[in-house]
Design a protein around this motif. Structure first.
Motif, PDB file in Angstrom:
ATOM      1  N   LYS A 107      -0.564  -5.605   9.345  1.00  0.00           N
ATOM      2  CA  LYS A 107       0.737  -5.046   9.711  1.00  0.00           C
ATOM      3  C   LYS A 107       1.031  -5.280  11.186  1.00  0.00           C
ATOM      4  O   LYS A 107       2.173  -5.590  11.562  1.00  0.00           O
ATOM      5  CB  LYS A 107       0.782  -3.555   9.389  1.00  0.00           C
ATOM      6  N   SER A 138       7.168  -8.398   4.325  1.00  0.00           N
ATOM      7  CA  SER A 138       7.062  -7.064   3.731  1.00  0.00           C
ATOM      8  C   SER A 138       6.213  -7.104   2.470  1.00  0.00           C
ATOM      9  O   SER A 138       5.399  -6.204   2.209  1.00  0.00           O
ATOM     10  CB  SER A 138       8.461  -6.516   3.402  1.00  0.00           C
ATOM     11  N   SER A 139       6.390  -8.171   1.688  1.00  0.00           N
ATOM     12  CA  SER A 139       5.581  -8.351   0.482  1.00  0.00           C
ATOM     13  C   SER A 139       4.110  -8.513   0.841  1.00  0.00           C
ATOM     14  O   SER A 139       3.225  -7.968   0.158  1.00  0.00           O
ATOM     15  CB  SER A 139       6.073  -9.565  -0.300  1.00  0.00           C
ATOM     16  N   VAL A 166       2.496  -7.278   3.455  1.00  0.00           N
ATOM     17  CA  VAL A 166       1.950  -5.967   3.833  1.00  0.00           C
ATOM     18  C   VAL A 166       1.678  -5.120   2.590  1.00  0.00           C
ATOM     19  O   VAL A 166       0.643  -4.450   2.495  1.00  0.00           O
ATOM     20  CB  VAL A 166       2.924  -5.239   4.789  1.00  0.00           C
ATOM     21  N   SER A 167       2.576  -5.185   1.609  1.00  0.00           N
ATOM     22  CA  SER A 167       2.392  -4.422   0.368  1.00  0.00           C
ATOM     23  C   SER A 167       1.171  -4.913  -0.406  1.00  0.00           C
ATOM     24  O   SER A 167       0.400  -4.110  -0.951  1.00  0.00           O
ATOM     25  CB  SER A 167       3.639  -4.540  -0.517  1.00  0.00           C
ATOM     26  N   VAL A 168       0.980  -6.237  -0.450  1.00  0.00           N
ATOM     27  CA  VAL A 168      -0.175  -6.798  -1.150  1.00  0.00           C
ATOM     28  C   VAL A 168      -1.472  -6.322  -0.507  1.00  0.00           C
ATOM     29  O   VAL A 168      -2.416  -5.924  -1.195  1.00  0.00           O
ATOM     30  CB  VAL A 168      -0.106  -8.341  -1.154  1.00  0.00           C
ATOM     31  N   ASN A 215      -1.898  -3.622   1.416  1.00  0.00           N
ATOM     32  CA  ASN A 215      -2.028  -2.179   1.254  1.00  0.00           C
ATOM     33  C   ASN A 215      -2.546  -1.791  -0.124  1.00  0.00           C
ATOM     34  O   ASN A 215      -3.188  -0.748  -0.288  1.00  0.00           O
ATOM     35  CB  ASN A 215      -0.687  -1.481   1.512  1.00  0.00           C
ATOM     36  N   SER A 216      -2.259  -2.615  -1.129  1.00  0.00           N
ATOM     37  CA  SER A 216      -2.678  -2.315  -2.498  1.00  0.00           C
ATOM     38  C   SER A 216      -4.051  -2.901  -2.841  1.00  0.00           C
ATOM     39  O   SER A 216      -4.522  -2.733  -3.962  1.00  0.00           O
ATOM     40  CB  SER A 216      -1.639  -2.830  -3.497  1.00  0.00           C
ATOM     41  N   ASN A 257       2.753 -11.959  -4.754  1.00  0.00           N
ATOM     42  CA  ASN A 257       2.489 -10.785  -5.590  1.00  0.00           C
ATOM     43  C   ASN A 257       1.536 -11.194  -6.716  1.00  0.00           C
ATOM     44  O   ASN A 257       1.877 -12.054  -7.534  1.00  0.00           O
ATOM     45  CB  ASN A 257       3.802 -10.253  -6.173  1.00  0.00           C
TER      46      ASN A 257
END
Length: 311
Positions: free
Chosen positions: A19, A44-45, A47-49, A51-52, A79
Motif C-alpha cells: 500500500k 486498488s485491485s 491492494v485488495s489482492v 489484503n486478502s 483478481n
C-alpha cells in the motif's frame, strides 16, 4: 518524515508495505505509463489482492509490485477468482503466474484464431490417441462427475489460414511437468494454485504448450511466456515497456528515483524564485511522453493491446 531520511532507514523491502508503494508517485507513474486512466483502479485491485492473501503480505513488497506490472503490461486482471493472472508467493518473493484464461485472452487479441479450446477428458470419454496423426477417439459424455478426476487434457486450435493442431496430455504427464517446472506447486503434493485449481492449471499447461509451440507468437504472447513462473528460476524481471535494464526495477531504485525527483523539483522551484521563466513550454496533452514522442497512451496501445513503440 522526509522520503530521503526514510531511504536511509529502509534495510529491506519488507519494511515497506504494498500500500505504501502504491501511494508513491514513482510507482503511480509506472502504472500510469502502462494503463493510463485505468491505473488507479488496477492499483486498488492490487491492494485488495494483497489484503486478502496473508502469504503475500509477508513477501518482498517490491516483488509484488513487479509481478503486478507484468500483469499490467499484458493488460490482464490480477483478481485470482478470474483466473487470468495470479501473483504467487514463493520463498519471500512474489512471482507472476499466468492462468489459462490469460493465454486465451492474448490469443484472441491477435485476431488470428478461428477456433481455440482446451478441455478435461474423463475415462468414459477417452478410447485412444495417436500423437503422430493427432487422431483421438473421444466421445463426450456430459454429466455430473462428483469429484471424478480427468484422465487427461485436450487442446485444439485452428488458425484463420486453415492450420490446425491438437495436443493431448495425460494427467500423469501434467503432474510430472508440474513437479519438474513449477517450483511453487509443492513437489509431490500440489499446493497453492495447483492444489486449489489443478484442472485450471492443467488446462493452462496444455494451452501454453499448444500456443507457444504451434500458434503465432505475438509480442504479448512472448512477454507472457517469458514472465510465466515455469520458465525462470530467479526473481521475476520487470517486463514493462520503456525499461531496458535487465534486472528490472528494484525497491531501492524506486525509492531513489522518487527521492531524485523530489530534489529536482526543489531545485527547479529555487531557480524559479531567483529569476522568472522567459517562456513556458507547451505541456503534452493527455498522457506522458513516450520514447520522445507526444502521442497519448491510447494512440500507442490501440484496443487495449500493449506493444512496444517503434519509430
Amino acid at each position: 518524515m522526509r522520503w530521503s531520511s526514510m531511504n536511509n532507514q529502509v534495510a529491506n523491502t519488507q519494511q515497506i508495505t504494498v500500500k505504501q508503494f502504491v501511494n508513491m508517485n514513482s510507482t503511480k507513474k509506472r502504472f500510469e505509463d502502462v494503463l493510463g486512466k485505468r491505473a488507479s483502479q488496477f492499483m486498488s485491485s492490487l491492494v485488495s489482492v494483497v489484503n486478502s492473501n496473508q502469504n503475500l503480505q509477508h513477501v518482498d513488497a517490491g516483488s509484488v509490485i513487479n509481478s503486478a506490472l507484468v500483469a499490467a503490461a499484458l493488460d490482464l486482471p490480477i483478481n485470482p477468482s478470474l483466473g487470468y493472472m495470479y501473483i504467487v508467493p514463493y520463498k519471500g518473493q512474489a512471482q507472476p503466474q499466468m492462468g489459462y484464461k490469460g493465454y486465451i485472452q492474448l490469443a484472441q487479441r491477435s485476431g488470428q484464431y478461428k477456433h481455440l479450446n482446451a478441455i478435461a477428458v474423463y475415462a468414459d470419454e477417452f478410447q485412444g490417441w495417436n500423437p503422430l496423426t493427432e487422431e483421438i477417439d473421444y466421445q463426450p459424455n456430459f454429466h455430473d462427475r462428483n469429484g471424478e478426476q480427468p484422465v487427461g487434457y485436450l487442446g485444439y486450435l485452428e488458425l484463420l489460414n486453415g492450420f490446425q493442431k491438437t495436443v493431448y496430455w495425460t494427467r500423469e504427464q501434467i503432474d510430472d511437468h508440474r513437479k519438474r517446472f513449477s517450483k511453487m506447486s509443492g513437489g509431490n503434493t500440489p499446493k497453492g494454485v495447483w492444489k486449489d485449481n489443478f484442472d485450471a492449471m492443467a488446462l493452462k499447461t496444455v494451452l501454453r504448450n499448444l500456443l507457444t509451440k504451434w500458434g503465432p507468437m505475438t509480442v504479448d504472447m512472448q512477454t507472457a511466456y517469458n514472465a510465466d513462473e515455469e520458465e525462470h528460476n530467479e526473481a521475476p524481471k520487470d517486463v514493462t515497456p520503456e525499461q531496458n535494464n535487465e534486472e528490472g526495477y528494484q525497491t531501492q531504485d524506486i525509492l531513489n528515483s522518487f527521492d531524485q525527483a523530489e530534489k529536482e523539483k526543489a531545485t527547479e522551484e529555487k531557480k524559479q524564485t531567483k529569476k522568472p521563466a522567459k517562456a513556458t513550454k507547451k505541456n503534452t496533452s493527455k498522457g506522458d511522453q513516450v520514447n520522445g514522442t507526444s502521442e497519448t497512451q491510447e494512440e500507442l496501445f490501440p484496443d487495449g493491446t500493449i506493444t512496444p513503440y517503434t519509430k
